[in-house]
Write an enzyme that holds these catalytic residues in place. Structure first.
Site, PDB file in Angstrom:
ATOM      1  N   HIS A   1      66.693  11.379  33.282  1.00  0.00           N
ATOM      2  CA  HIS A   1      65.451  10.625  33.145  1.00  0.00           C
ATOM      3  C   HIS A   1      65.649   9.518  32.109  1.00  0.00           C
ATOM      4  CE1 HIS A   1      62.951  14.287  34.713  1.00  0.00           C
ATOM      5  NE2 HIS A   1      63.647  13.680  35.654  1.00  0.00           N
TER       6      HIS A   1
ATOM      7  N   ALA B   1      72.888   6.547  42.385  1.00  0.00           N
ATOM      8  CA  ALA B   1      74.325   6.548  42.618  1.00  0.00           C
ATOM      9  C   ALA B   1      74.832   7.936  42.971  1.00  0.00           C
ATOM     10  CB  ALA B   1      75.052   6.020  41.373  1.00  0.00           C
ATOM     11  N   GLY B   2      74.212   8.963  42.407  1.00  0.00           N
ATOM     12  CA  GLY B   2      74.661  10.328  42.664  1.00  0.00           C
ATOM     13  C   GLY B   2      75.834  10.710  41.775  1.00  0.00           C
TER      14      GLY B   2
ATOM     15  N   HIS C   1      61.367  10.671  44.760  1.00  0.00           N
ATOM     16  CA  HIS C   1      62.615  10.988  45.451  1.00  0.00           C
ATOM     17  C   HIS C   1      62.930  12.489  45.474  1.00  0.00           C
ATOM     18  CE1 HIS C   1      64.511   9.500  41.410  1.00  0.00           C
ATOM     19  NE2 HIS C   1      64.412  10.805  41.348  1.00  0.00           N
TER      20      HIS C   1
ATOM     21  N   LYS D   1      67.073   7.398  26.629  1.00  0.00           N
ATOM     22  CA  LYS D   1      67.365   8.689  27.237  1.00  0.00           C
ATOM     23  C   LYS D   1      66.725   9.807  26.423  1.00  0.00           C
ATOM     24  CE  LYS D   1      70.412   8.136  30.693  1.00  0.00           C
ATOM     25  NZ  LYS D   1      70.247   8.726  32.020  1.00  0.00           N
TER      26      LYS D   1
ATOM     27  N   HIS E   1      68.599   7.877  46.499  1.00  0.00           N
ATOM     28  CA  HIS E   1      67.742   7.783  45.313  1.00  0.00           C
ATOM     29  C   HIS E   1      68.499   7.267  44.096  1.00  0.00           C
ATOM     30  CE1 HIS E   1      69.798  11.193  43.623  1.00  0.00           C
ATOM     31  NE2 HIS E   1      68.859  11.484  42.753  1.00  0.00           N
TER      32      HIS E   1
ATOM     33  N   CYS F   1      59.721  14.011  41.256  1.00  0.00           N
ATOM     34  CA  CYS F   1      60.547  13.117  40.437  1.00  0.00           C
ATOM     35  C   CYS F   1      60.752  11.804  41.190  1.00  0.00           C
ATOM     36  CB  CYS F   1      61.891  13.789  40.144  1.00  0.00           C
ATOM     37  SG  CYS F   1      62.902  12.882  38.969  1.00  0.00           S
TER      38      CYS F   1
ATOM     39  N   ILE G   1      64.167   5.374  30.529  1.00  0.00           N
ATOM     40  CA  ILE G   1      63.325   4.169  30.495  1.00  0.00           C
ATOM     41  C   ILE G   1      64.258   3.011  30.194  1.00  0.00           C
ATOM     42  CG2 ILE G   1      61.485   2.942  29.278  1.00  0.00           C
ATOM     43  CD1 ILE G   1      60.378   5.748  28.490  1.00  0.00           C
ATOM     44  N   GLU G   2      64.127   1.925  30.948  1.00  0.00           N
ATOM     45  CA  GLU G   2      65.034   0.798  30.738  1.00  0.00           C
ATOM     46  C   GLU G   2      64.299  -0.535  30.731  1.00  0.00           C
ATOM     47  OE1 GLU G   2      69.194   2.631  32.472  1.00  0.00           O
ATOM     48  OE2 GLU G   2      68.056   1.279  33.777  1.00  0.00           O
TER      49      GLU G   2
END
Length: 397
Positions: free
Chosen positions: A163, A328-329, A270, A396, A326, A77, A165-166
């Site tokens: 996951h 913000a968590g 990551h 999303k 990888h 990923c 797409i932006e």
């Protein structure tokens, strides 16, 4: 900040996070990992949080061994990003059509393509080695081979969860494309299969946590895992490349008059394993929720679905095994987020972003994540910021 070393551990645990802010269960996992006989060091990223076996946001360096649960089930990923020639002025006021076109071109959630995507017909896709990659499918675990058709049709698909797409803008108003995905179901099945194999091996009996079962060098089980692991990591890389090619094609069609061009892509895993050398020793370095940040290497660190993404350049800090966070968590689980927040909260927190705002993505609400600016600040000795992106479209699963 510089790192803090956790006292009482059997090997150095260097933390780029405030230990007081880390959940007790995550601290316990870090200490558990440090007890493994093969471990040589552990670097903890500022986005650290509880995971299966090993925390998300940890870099585990071992000699002669690897822990498949410390890689995670989404092998390979990672993120991809590319800067385009478009600017904010080229974008329409209503971005719903653009989001719809992206969702039509790239299956999301559990969706897949009707057939195999032909990479030779995609904009800028590097086809070298493509046939060789698929021919190596014959060498993966026999128990997983029946998934080949699904694996081929899921190549170039997004998945679900975090996951995304932006379409984003940087501070100069340039348009960027970013996406986040991995090895889809085939990676998950390979990971779960090998975790099961490892847990049954004699040298793993009596471990403090059975999810920390490892494969050791010079064994057939390690050879089989390495083969499947590296294949799945390659699958994940190709998956992002195909999606990015499909995404570029959407922009080319939607903005014909602008004659869109693209700069060189940035890509980083990551959740993966790499063979690296530190202090004269060859190590297997597992990054679970961490990117490689060697000196001058470009990386991508996203926040949440409304807080933007950082493009960074690694500083090559060997104390962190040349790594950085990888993302913000999470600061709360998906279930906790669903209990605490409503679709109204989601609408408020994603105002100005063209995205889903329904109950199906409440668990991805920005407040469920740590502040990305704080996470970046905590690793100033690991990376330098190249660009800050703010999304205007977020797809999303």
């Amino acid at each position: 900040m510089s790192y803090v070393e956790v006292p009482g551990a059997q090997v150095p645990i260097r933390m780029w996070a405030d230990p007081a802010s880390v959940e007790d269960v995550a601290m316990r996992q870090l200490r558990n990992v440090s007890t493994l006989p093969w471990i040589k060091g552990l670097a903890v990223m500022p986005d650290v949080h509880f995971g299966k076996g090993a925390t998300v946001g940890s870099v585990i360096a071992m000699h002669g061994a690897v822990c498949p649960a410390a890689v995670g089930v989404d092998i390979g990923c990672g993120m991809s990003a590319v800067k385009t020639s478009l600017t904010a002025n080229d974008l329409p006021g209503d971005l719903s059509r653009l989001r719809s076109k992206i969702e039509q071109a790239i299956p999301v959630g559990r969706g897949m393509h009707d057939g195999i995507v032909d990479p030779g017909k995609l904009h800028g896709f590097p086809t070298a080695g493509w046939d060789d990659f698929w021919s190596r499918f014959d060498g993966i675990a026999e128990a997983i081979k029946f998934r080949q058709e699904r694996a081929t049709k899921q190549m170039g698909t997004l998945g679900s969860g975090n996951h995304h797409i932006e379409v984003s803008l940087d501070s100069q108003g340039s348009v960027w494309l970013t996406l986040h995905s991995g090895s889809r179901n085939i990676g998950k099945e390979l990971a779960e299969y090998h975790i099961g194999v490892a847990q049954k091996l004699s040298h793993n009996q009596g471990l403090v946590d059975r999810d920390l079962a490892v494969f050791v060098s010079d064994t057939p089980q390690m050879a089989a895992y390495r083969n499947d692991l590296f294949w799945a990591q390659e699958y994940a890389k190709h998956n992002r490349e195909i999606m990015m090619a499909l995404l570029k094609s959407v922009l080319i069609k939607e903005f014909k008059k602008a004659r869109v061009t693209f700069e060189r892509e940035i890509s980083c895993h990551h959740n993966y394993v790499a063979e690296e050398r530190y202090d004269g020793m060859d190590l297997l370095v597992t990054r679970k929720g961490a990117i490689r940040a060697g000196s001058g290497e470009l990386g991508i660190i996203p926040g949440s679905m409304a807080t933007g993404t950082y493009i960074v350049k690694g500083l090559g800090n060997s104390a962190a095994f040349n790594s950085a966070s990888h993302g913000a968590g999470r600061r709360m689980s998906r279930n906790a987020a669903k209990r605490k927040f409503s679709t109204k909260d989601l609408e408020d927190q994603t105002r100005g972003v063209e995205c889903r705002k329904d109950s199906g993505v409440v668990d991805e609400i920005p407040a469920a994540y740590k502040p990305i600016e704080q996470v970046i600040e905590q690793q100033r000795d690991l990376v330098e910021v190249v660009a800050k992106l703010k999304q205007v479209v977020c797809v999303k699963g």
